[in-house]
Design an enzyme around this catalytic site. Sequence first.
Site, mmCIF file in Angstrom:
data_model
loop_
_atom_site.group_PDB
_atom_site.id
_atom_site.type_symbol
_atom_site.label_atom_id
_atom_site.label_comp_id
_atom_site.label_asym_id
_atom_site.label_seq_id
_atom_site.Cartn_x
_atom_site.Cartn_y
_atom_site.Cartn_z
ATOM 1 N N GLU A 20 0.893 -1.319 -0.144
ATOM 2 C CA GLU A 20 -0.091 -0.039 -0.094
ATOM 3 C C GLU A 20 0.819 1.565 -0.117
ATOM 4 O O GLU A 20 1.397 1.615 1.078
ATOM 5 C CB GLU A 20 -0.817 -0.098 1.000
ATOM 6 N N LYS B 249 -2.619 -2.105 -3.387
ATOM 7 C CA LYS B 249 -3.599 -1.229 -2.423
ATOM 8 C C LYS B 249 -3.138 0.249 -2.790
ATOM 9 O O LYS B 249 -2.372 1.218 -2.019
ATOM 10 C CB LYS B 249 -3.743 -1.495 -1.127
HETATM 11 P P1 13P Z 1 -9.054 4.127 4.453
HETATM 12 O O1 13P Z 1 -10.028 3.447 3.270
HETATM 13 O O2 13P Z 1 -9.879 4.804 5.444
HETATM 14 O O3 13P Z 1 -8.053 5.021 3.443
HETATM 15 O O4 13P Z 1 -8.044 3.056 5.003
HETATM 16 C C1 13P Z 1 -7.689 2.141 4.301
HETATM 17 C C2 13P Z 1 -6.422 1.642 4.862
HETATM 18 O O5 13P Z 1 -6.461 0.399 5.241
HETATM 19 C C3 13P Z 1 -5.328 2.646 5.303
HETATM 20 O O6 13P Z 1 -4.141 1.872 5.607
#
Ligand code: 13P
Length: 343
Positions: free
Chosen positions: A177, A219
């Site tokens: 991510e 992600k």
């Molecule tokens: P949000 O969808 O609130 O951005 O959170 C996703 C997430 O896992 C942040 O690390």
Amino acid sequence: MTVQELAATAHRLVGSGKGILAMDESNSTCDKRFAAVGAPETEEARRSWRELIVTTPQLGDSISGTILYDETIRQRKKDGTSFVNVLTGAGIIPGIKVDTGAKALAGHPGETVTEGLDGLRIRLQEYFQMGARFAKWRAVISPAGGLPSRGCIKANAHALARYAALCQEAGLVPIVEPEVLMAGDHTLERCREVTEETLHCVFNQLYAQSVILEGIILKPNMVLPGLNCPKQQAVDEVAVATVASLLRVVPASVPGIAFLSGGQRSELASARLNAINIIARSTSSRLPWPLAFSFARAIQQPALEIWRGQENRVLAAQHALAHRAHCNKAALQGEYSAAMERT
Ligand code: 13P
């Protein structure tokens, strides 16, 4: 764990027409969100909130996996059943956030690097034994005010790749991510540039660390104008820009992409996800990967605002949570519409 097993887990998470629910807020983030709605900032309140989430009826119809936090993976329902058992019983794969947060990056004012590599191999083994089958690590890149620096992108991409390699060694699918933040007045075009540069660097580092791309989930953020940018593009323009960027930089061997919501309003996140999937499903685009969701705030927030720590609001909050999960599942088919919000 073989490559095929990692790929099968990734496929179940993002290739099955469902999405991921992130409920991996650290205790301090959870407390901050509780304080904003007037819920008590205690371990028992966090446990109750998480029990509300994992026991939401039919959650498994829309949600393939949930990301837990270290405190959460050890928690239990009031009746003693572990959350991990509740989730697996509902057909939901438990996952675990393993980074220890974004810390100031020395020599780079205003920027952070995500930490957590020390001792990670041992922690991953423990989480696997506890039932986790995937993990998450979030890197944060700010495009505001002349940022990001090349050094910040590179440090974060390197850490993501080291984490991903350790996850695969332990039999866990790493969610990779790299989040380009929405905060700021930057344009959509700037978000696009930074997102592409970041993803290029991340895939470069994944390659350098011998990460098997068939066994990861990406992600990313959607490509969006900054929250304070005077020009806010329409949903369809966001979708076109997002898909175009991903096509330029994400290898076809990646089994799936699951967007974060990043603080977008819940309904807007669903509408954008829907527009993205309408493009993905059009016969001319032929994208190599499914485009799913891994939302925290965009699924939890409306339910949290109903619950506010009150026992007598649990059912209404669960209803709101299931509704958001259902709307986002519909968006994966390009079948979400604003009319669903009135049902
Ligand atoms: P949000 O969808 O609130 O951005 O959170 C996703 C997430 O896992 C942040 O690390």
